[in-house]
Design an enzyme around this catalytic site. Structure first.
Site, PDB file in Angstrom:
ATOM      1  N   ARG A 135     -20.764   1.899  77.502  1.00 28.02           N
ATOM      2  CA  ARG A 135     -21.099   0.414  77.701  1.00 28.02           C
ATOM      3  C   ARG A 135     -20.628  -0.351  78.754  1.00 28.02           C
ATOM      4  NH1 ARG A 135     -19.759  -1.059  71.602  1.00 28.02           N
ATOM      5  NH2 ARG A 135     -17.874  -0.093  72.116  1.00 28.02           N
ATOM      6  N   LYS A 137     -18.781  17.643  66.246  1.00 25.74           N
ATOM      7  CA  LYS A 137     -18.038  17.324  64.963  1.00 25.74           C
ATOM      8  C   LYS A 137     -17.136  16.084  64.963  1.00 25.74           C
ATOM      9  CE  LYS A 137     -14.219  19.538  63.988  1.00 25.74           C
ATOM     10  NZ  LYS A 137     -13.005  18.969  64.980  1.00 25.74           N
ATOM     11  N   LYS A 187     -15.417  30.415  72.209  1.00 31.85           N
ATOM     12  CA  LYS A 187     -14.141  30.902  72.633  1.00 31.85           C
ATOM     13  C   LYS A 187     -14.464  32.499  72.949  1.00 31.85           C
ATOM     14  CE  LYS A 187     -10.996  27.935  70.302  1.00 31.85           C
ATOM     15  NZ  LYS A 187      -9.962  27.307  71.644  1.00 31.85           N
ATOM     16  N   GLU A 227      -1.186  24.932  65.741  1.00 34.04           N
ATOM     17  CA  GLU A 227      -0.886  23.924  66.732  1.00 34.04           C
ATOM     18  C   GLU A 227       0.550  23.443  66.837  1.00 34.04           C
ATOM     19  OE1 GLU A 227      -4.702  21.668  67.918  1.00 34.04           O
ATOM     20  OE2 GLU A 227      -4.532  21.475  65.903  1.00 34.04           O
ATOM     21  N   ASP A 251     -10.943  18.245  59.738  1.00 34.41           N
ATOM     22  CA  ASP A 251     -10.888  18.433  61.080  1.00 34.41           C
ATOM     23  C   ASP A 251     -10.930  20.163  61.405  1.00 34.41           C
ATOM     24  OD1 ASP A 251     -10.487  17.366  63.861  1.00 34.41           O
ATOM     25  OD2 ASP A 251      -8.234  18.044  63.690  1.00 34.41           O
ATOM     26  N   HIS A 296     -13.829  24.968  61.953  1.00 22.40           N
ATOM     27  CA  HIS A 296     -13.683  26.140  62.893  1.00 22.40           C
ATOM     28  C   HIS A 296     -13.059  27.396  61.984  1.00 22.40           C
ATOM     29  CE1 HIS A 296     -13.889  23.297  65.952  1.00 22.40           C
ATOM     30  NE2 HIS A 296     -12.627  22.607  65.804  1.00 22.40           N
TER      31      HIS A 296
HETATM   32  C1  BG6 Z   1     -10.642  19.828  67.445  1.00 22.18           C
HETATM   33  C2  BG6 Z   1      -9.825  19.223  66.453  1.00 22.18           C
HETATM   34  O1  BG6 Z   1     -11.984  20.453  66.696  1.00 22.18           O
HETATM   35  O2  BG6 Z   1     -10.045  21.236  67.672  1.00 22.18           O
HETATM   36  C3  BG6 Z   1      -8.354  19.060  67.191  1.00 22.18           C
HETATM   37  O3  BG6 Z   1     -10.243  17.903  66.278  1.00 22.18           O
HETATM   38  C4  BG6 Z   1      -7.584  20.314  67.543  1.00 22.18           C
HETATM   39  O4  BG6 Z   1      -7.606  18.299  66.181  1.00 22.18           O
HETATM   40  C5  BG6 Z   1      -8.709  21.266  68.388  1.00 22.18           C
HETATM   41  O5  BG6 Z   1      -6.762  19.981  68.176  1.00 22.18           O
HETATM   42  C6  BG6 Z   1      -8.303  22.482  68.693  1.00 22.18           C
HETATM   43  O6  BG6 Z   1      -9.012  23.240  69.435  1.00 22.18           O
HETATM   44  P1  BG6 Z   1      -8.378  24.405  70.510  1.00 22.18           P
HETATM   45  O7  BG6 Z   1      -9.611  24.825  71.121  1.00 22.18           O
HETATM   46  O8  BG6 Z   1      -7.494  23.452  71.328  1.00 22.18           O
HETATM   47  O9  BG6 Z   1      -7.606  25.387  69.409  1.00 22.18           O
END
Ligand code: BG6
Length: 488
Positions: A43, A142, A176, A210, A229, A234
């Site tokens: 925008r 997502k 990946k 993480e 999330d 994933h």
């Molecule tokens: C995203 C999530 O889909 O994947 C994040 O919304 C997360 O919260 C991320 O940190 C992790 O991705 P990667 O590739 O860094 O493991």
């Protein structure tokens, strides 16, 4: 083949953090088809030049090896354009139409890197403006919905405008390289497949840990949580990759049919399994890499008494002939003791022991996703100390491992997840994208967990930042006589 890649949300985080660096890598590798345009849409009132300058400045935050030189950026920038547009405003769509008319591209990719609330609006407006074309593809990021019902509503509105084969639902974990290698390991080699079943495998563990917190996404994350999330998408996609039957060929629907069967075979939850086999946690203050960090509730954008989970561990079973009775454990969380993602396949111990086992455990195959990308096969062997003795039940064996490091082996030929997925969209390859029925099935399976949490006043269990999550997660797996890797 010429293409137009229209990036809605063109000034947003995802675009400059992930998509532009990935597109630049594709450009640098020479794999981006010639004659393409990349059009950022947002925008803000920006000229093409101002947009290029903005993207250039953002590259300063990209890791050094992936930053363009001045000369490279100048060539890359020639592909970049900007369109000011508000997706919810019908009167802005004619400008999109004229941007598309300027360039007769073979393929037009509409990438919705925006708030999901705009997906439905976008589809309605595209239909109203008569802009739908058979050469269009739409990419949806997502989270696709917040629940089964909202996911279905989005899918229904997108399908009113686009055919399923035009819809590319991204789960970047499928892009990946290590996940590609898991498919290659299972379906390109005859060695493991006969062992890949309940008779030989004791349990499978999937960890996506993480060490980062929620960064600047507090408000989004607080409404989302780790289950939506990371697990719904994933982690369940990884589960499918490890548990699916061999597909009949490598075509998108053959692969997606098999993944869907895994999701359909997940044992439904009962009040008892919801209580025993699901652990949610939330991080409190602690330290990561030796530096103190605040607890989740003190992060910007998070509610004071938030009950949102930043950690989930669960145990599930796949009710089919291959996997009946084999526990699959999944855990993921923020602010854990490290950043690592891996799948661990734990084989049963040798059926008849003539050697003393050092651990009582069986062989292990570890598929590392990150930061390392490779495979480790843990075996037992006779060490030096056994040179003079002949094998007997007292002869202890030593653990040894075969270690395949794909980064070392393939080095710079490796293609990152977003680079791979963007090239696949431009080429129209759907293999690594999620079909709507898979996505709905995954929502259907996680919904009872979400509902049980709404009814549970206890809330998530606290854990200190920089640890492996609440102790209940270890207790859950210990009840089966197993342990998470770092505890064994
Ligand atoms: C995203 C999530 O889909 O994947 C994040 O919304 C997360 O919260 C991320 O940190 C992790 O991705 P990667 O590739 O860094 O493991």
């Amino acid at each position: 083949m010429s293409f137009d890649l229209i990036l809605f949300g063109g000034t947003g985080d995802l675009v400059w953090r992930k998509l532009m660096p990935a597109l630049f890598q594709a450009f640098r590798h020479g794999s981006l088809p010639e004659g393409g345009r990349i059009v950022g849409v947002a925008r803000d009132d920006l000229s093409d030049e101002a947009y290029r300058a903005l993207i250039k400045s953002r590259f300063d935050q990209v890791e050094l090896a992936k930053r363009p030189t001045e000369e490279e950026f100048a060539r890359f920038a020639a592909l970049l354009f900007y369109l000011r547009m508000d997706l919810s405003n019908a009167s802005d769509y004619p400008r999109l139409a004229s941007t598309l008319q300027e360039h007769a591209a073979d393929t037009v990719v509409m990438y919705l890197a925006t708030a999901p609330a705009l997906f439905t609006v976008f589809c309605e407006q595209m239909a109203a403006a008569g802009l739908k074309r058979p050469n269009m593809r739409v990419v949806l990021e997502k989270p696709l919905g917040h629940s089964l019902a909202s996911n279905r509503a989005i899918n229904a509105s997108v399908r009113q405008v686009f055919d399923e084969k035009q819809i590319f639902r991204i789960d970047h974990y499928l892009g990946k390289p290590s996940v590609q290698n898991l498919f290659a390991l299972r379906f390109g080699n005859a060695l493991f497949e006969p062992l890949w079943r309940r008779e030989n495998i004791a349990n499978i563990q999937i960890t996506i840990a993480e060490d980062i917190g929620i960064e600047k996404r507090g408000a989004f994350y607080d409404d989302t949580g780790a289950l939506r999330d990371m697990v719904q998408n994933h982690a369940l996609q990884l589960l499918c990759a490890v548990a699916m039957e061999p597909p009949i060929n490598a075509h998108a629907d053959a692969i997606r049919d098999e993944k869907l069967k895994v999701l359909r075979s997940l044992k439904p939850w009962t009040p008892e399994t919801l209580r025993q086999h699901v652990v949610r946690g939330q991080y409190g203050a602690g330290s990561v890499d030796g530096a103190p960090v605040v607890g989740y509730r003190l992060e910007a954008g998070v509610r004071d008494a938030s009950q949102t989970e930043t950690f989930v561990a669960l145990r599930c079973e796949i009710a089919n002939w291959r996997w009946a009775g084999v526990p699959f454990y999944i855990r993921t969380g923020k602010r854990l003791a490290g950043r690592s993602a891996y799948i661990e396949v734990n084989f049963r111990p040798a059926p008849h022991a003539i050697y003393k086992s050092p651990t009582g455990a069986g062989n292990r195959l570890v598929i590392h996703l990150q930061p390392k990308d490779g495979l480790e096969l843990h075996l037992f062997a006779q060490g030096q100390q056994n040179r003079i003795s002949s094998p007997s039940s007292d002869t202890p064996l030593s653990p040894v491992q075969l270690d395949l490091d794909f980064d070392k082996r393939f080095g710079s030929e490796r293609v990152g997840a977003y680079e791979r997925l963007l090239l696949d969209v431009i080429d129209g390859r759907l293999n690594l994208f999620v079909r709507s029925d898979e996505q709905e099935e995954a929502w259907r399976w996680v919904e009872p967990i979400m509902q049980s949490w709404v009814a549970d006043a206890e809330g998530p269990r606290p854990y200190a930042a920089g640890t492996w999550g609440p102790s209940a997660s270890s207790a859950m797996i210990a009840r089966d006589g197993y342990c998470w890797t770092e505890e064994c």
